[in-house]
Design a protein around this motif. Sequence first.
Motif, PDB file in Angstrom:
ATOM      1  N   ASP A 114       6.864   0.929  -4.153  1.00  0.00           N
ATOM      2  CA  ASP A 114       6.744  -0.508  -4.389  1.00  0.00           C
ATOM      3  C   ASP A 114       8.118  -1.170  -4.360  1.00  0.00           C
ATOM      4  N   LEU A 115       9.091  -0.531  -5.004  1.00  0.00           N
ATOM      5  CA  LEU A 115      10.446  -1.063  -5.013  1.00  0.00           C
ATOM      6  C   LEU A 115      11.001  -1.137  -3.600  1.00  0.00           C
ATOM      7  N   LEU A 116      10.853  -0.084  -2.828  1.00  0.00           N
ATOM      8  CA  LEU A 116      11.369  -0.069  -1.464  1.00  0.00           C
ATOM      9  C   LEU A 116      10.667  -1.110  -0.602  1.00  0.00           C
ATOM     10  N   CYS A 117       9.380  -1.263  -0.787  1.00  0.00           N
ATOM     11  CA  CYS A 117       8.625  -2.200   0.036  1.00  0.00           C
ATOM     12  C   CYS A 117       9.055  -3.649  -0.204  1.00  0.00           C
ATOM     13  N   TYR A 118       9.459  -3.970  -1.421  1.00  0.00           N
ATOM     14  CA  TYR A 118       9.844  -5.350  -1.725  1.00  0.00           C
ATOM     15  C   TYR A 118      11.046  -5.809  -0.889  1.00  0.00           C
ATOM     16  N   PRO A 119      12.162  -5.069  -0.866  1.00  0.00           N
ATOM     17  CA  PRO A 119      13.260  -5.515   0.001  1.00  0.00           C
ATOM     18  C   PRO A 119      12.948  -5.363   1.490  1.00  0.00           C
ATOM     19  N   VAL A 120      12.074  -4.422   1.854  1.00  0.00           N
ATOM     20  CA  VAL A 120      11.652  -4.328   3.262  1.00  0.00           C
ATOM     21  C   VAL A 120      10.932  -5.615   3.648  1.00  0.00           C
ATOM     22  N   ALA A 121       9.990  -6.036   2.808  1.00  0.00           N
ATOM     23  CA  ALA A 121       9.249  -7.266   3.091  1.00  0.00           C
ATOM     24  C   ALA A 121      10.179  -8.477   3.094  1.00  0.00           C
ATOM     25  N   THR A 122      11.122  -8.496   2.155  1.00  0.00           N
ATOM     26  CA  THR A 122      12.080  -9.600   2.093  1.00  0.00           C
ATOM     27  C   THR A 122      12.942  -9.637   3.354  1.00  0.00           C
ATOM     28  N   ALA A 123      13.455  -8.491   3.769  1.00  0.00           N
ATOM     29  CA  ALA A 123      14.287  -8.429   4.974  1.00  0.00           C
ATOM     30  C   ALA A 123      13.482  -8.784   6.220  1.00  0.00           C
TER      31      ALA A 123
ATOM     32  N   GLN B  98       0.246  -3.699   3.011  1.00  0.00           N
ATOM     33  CA  GLN B  98      -0.342  -2.362   2.890  1.00  0.00           C
ATOM     34  C   GLN B  98       0.265  -1.406   3.912  1.00  0.00           C
ATOM     35  N   ARG B  99       0.460  -1.875   5.133  1.00  0.00           N
ATOM     36  CA  ARG B  99       1.064  -1.029   6.171  1.00  0.00           C
ATOM     37  C   ARG B  99       2.535  -0.766   5.871  1.00  0.00           C
ATOM     38  N   MET B 100       3.239  -1.789   5.361  1.00  0.00           N
ATOM     39  CA  MET B 100       4.649  -1.589   4.985  1.00  0.00           C
ATOM     40  C   MET B 100       4.763  -0.551   3.871  1.00  0.00           C
ATOM     41  N   LEU B 101       3.848  -0.605   2.909  1.00  0.00           N
ATOM     42  CA  LEU B 101       3.857   0.385   1.821  1.00  0.00           C
ATOM     43  C   LEU B 101       3.674   1.797   2.364  1.00  0.00           C
ATOM     44  N   GLN B 102       2.809   1.965   3.352  1.00  0.00           N
ATOM     45  CA  GLN B 102       2.620   3.290   3.960  1.00  0.00           C
ATOM     46  C   GLN B 102       3.916   3.770   4.610  1.00  0.00           C
ATOM     47  N   VAL B 103       4.575   2.891   5.344  1.00  0.00           N
ATOM     48  CA  VAL B 103       5.842   3.243   5.984  1.00  0.00           C
ATOM     49  C   VAL B 103       6.870   3.625   4.922  1.00  0.00           C
TER      50      VAL B 103
ATOM     51  N   GLY C 237       2.179 -16.226  -5.281  1.00  0.00           N
ATOM     52  CA  GLY C 237       2.840 -17.427  -5.754  1.00  0.00           C
ATOM     53  C   GLY C 237       4.018 -17.155  -6.672  1.00  0.00           C
ATOM     54  N   ASP C 238       3.985 -16.024  -7.388  1.00  0.00           N
ATOM     55  CA  ASP C 238       5.102 -15.681  -8.272  1.00  0.00           C
ATOM     56  C   ASP C 238       6.056 -14.675  -7.621  1.00  0.00           C
ATOM     57  N   MET C 239       6.036 -14.621  -6.295  1.00  0.00           N
ATOM     58  CA  MET C 239       6.941 -13.811  -5.476  1.00  0.00           C
ATOM     59  C   MET C 239       6.836 -12.306  -5.704  1.00  0.00           C
ATOM     60  N   LYS C 240       5.630 -11.846  -6.000  1.00  0.00           N
ATOM     61  CA  LYS C 240       5.360 -10.410  -5.983  1.00  0.00           C
ATOM     62  C   LYS C 240       4.756 -10.086  -4.632  1.00  0.00           C
ATOM     63  N   LEU C 241       4.777  -8.815  -4.261  1.00  0.00           N
ATOM     64  CA  LEU C 241       4.124  -8.426  -3.023  1.00  0.00           C
ATOM     65  C   LEU C 241       2.629  -8.705  -3.136  1.00  0.00           C
ATOM     66  N   ASN C 242       2.053  -9.183  -2.058  1.00  0.00           N
ATOM     67  CA  ASN C 242       0.629  -9.491  -2.032  1.00  0.00           C
ATOM     68  C   ASN C 242      -0.144  -8.229  -1.658  1.00  0.00           C
ATOM     69  N   PRO C 243      -0.806  -7.584  -2.619  1.00  0.00           N
ATOM     70  CA  PRO C 243      -1.501  -6.328  -2.321  1.00  0.00           C
ATOM     71  C   PRO C 243      -2.700  -6.507  -1.379  1.00  0.00           C
ATOM     72  N   ALA C 244      -3.183  -7.734  -1.211  1.00  0.00           N
ATOM     73  CA  ALA C 244      -4.309  -7.990  -0.312  1.00  0.00           C
ATOM     74  C   ALA C 244      -3.870  -8.107   1.148  1.00  0.00           C
TER      75      ALA C 244
END
Length: 124
Positions: A15-24, A104-109, A92-99
């Motif tokens: 989850d931590l890794l996915c957050y900056p991946v999504a941000t980048a 979901q694909r980024m989390l798998q990567v 809306g509160d800047m968390k990753l959207n699990p839906a």
Amino acid sequence: MKIREMSLLADARADLLCYPVATAAATYALTSDCRVDHVAISCRSWLSRNRLSLPWLDRVRLGQLALQIAQRDVRGVGIALKQADVQGLFTGDMKLNPASTVVQRMLQVCRHALEDHRVAWGWQ
């Protein structure tokens, strides 16, 4: 506010890794630039929000890996992020959207990348 050491929380690492991946990836979709400072800020924000800590060297490693994934691996698995997709990555509160299927694909990567680096970094 108690801060927990993250070294034992393997599920949280993805989850931590996915957050900056999504941000980048979002930053790149919006500006055509991946910024290191955005990765560092998003990592610190995620840790703070989740009341976790991570040693500085692990944060650096995760940041480098996040940039690599955002710049190369996301497209390699067929995730083509467009400007219109950016808002759907986050709540809306800047968390990753699990839906979001993109999240979901980024989390798998990210899980696969962490598994590949687990032994090299000395993580269980």
